[in-house]
Enzyme design. Structure first.
Site, mmCIF file in Angstrom:
data_model
loop_
_atom_site.group_PDB
_atom_site.id
_atom_site.type_symbol
_atom_site.label_atom_id
_atom_site.label_comp_id
_atom_site.label_asym_id
_atom_site.label_seq_id
_atom_site.Cartn_x
_atom_site.Cartn_y
_atom_site.Cartn_z
ATOM 1 C CG ASP A 1 -1.685 1.025 1.314
ATOM 2 O OD1 ASP A 1 -2.201 1.727 0.147
ATOM 3 O OD2 ASP A 1 -2.243 1.693 2.300
ATOM 4 C CG ASP B 1 -0.950 3.306 5.975
ATOM 5 O OD1 ASP B 1 -1.281 4.039 4.946
ATOM 6 O OD2 ASP B 1 -1.125 3.793 6.968
ATOM 7 C CD GLU C 1 -4.311 1.528 -2.609
ATOM 8 O OE1 GLU C 1 -4.771 1.021 -2.090
ATOM 9 O OE2 GLU C 1 -4.044 2.734 -2.482
#
Length: 192
Positions: free
Chosen positions: A7, A141, A68
């Site tokens: 992330d 996160d 991501e």
């Protein structure tokens, strides 16, 4: 298959590693967050993220890295930082010949919660349940990195089937077009 989920972010970059088992079984391996101080030069922040990602890749030896994809954010500065952090991680993986797959936040949320617009709390709760963790990963996160890894494990077989179907369709199209060209050439040669 071992998947490292990332992330990306400049201030906090979540990292998570999972192993896929049979069916939808997924086992947690590691989770963490790389933090960089906001007063540090951008290049140095990216270097810290890259070095940490490389250390994780060397330690956990993932088969694939799931990052991501920066989809859309209202704050352009945040989007740029996120994209840059994701880029240095992708580069670190490429240097190790580890495939990198990008997933949008809505794809990940849909995979782990069934709702592509789920909130962070829902994603964290589902990841905690899916991986049978005693405590929820924090900050968000870290949970998001695990969600990326889990989503990739679950989406990879479907993506592979889609890619195979697309390749087969493209090959059939090429053969069809070659046959049409050959027929047109034969008609032209016969008409002379």
């Amino acid at each position: 298959m071992r998947v490292m989920g990332v992330d990306p972010g400049l201030t906090r970059c979540g990292l998570g590693v999972v192993d896929s088992g049979r069916g939808r079984e997924v086992l947690p391996v590691a989770v963490g967050v790389v933090r960089t101080p906001t007063d540090l030069d951008l290049a140095q922040r990216l270097l810290r993220i890259s070095e940490s990602a490389e250390e994780w890749m060397d330690r956990y030896r993932p088969d694939v890295v799931a990052v991501e994809r920066v989809f859309a954010q209202h704050n352009v500065r945040t989007a740029m930082g996120t994209a840059q952090a994701g880029g240095v991680v992708a580069l670190a993986a490429a240097r190790r010949s580890i495939p990198v797959m990008f997933h949008t936040p809505s794809e990940v949320k849909a995979a782990v919660t069934g709702n592509g617009s789920a909130g962070k709390k829902q994603v964290t709760a589902m990841i905690t349940r899916i991986l049978e963790l005693e405590t929820a990963p924090k900050p968000a996160d870290a949970a998001d990195a695990l969600a990326l890894a889990v989503a990739h494990c679950w989406r990879a077989p479907m993506l592979a089937r889609l890619a195979a179907a697309e390749a087969m369709a493209a090959a059939q199209k090429r053969r069809y077009e070659e046959r049409l060209r050959a027929q047109a050439a034969a008609r032209k040669a016969g008409g002379q």
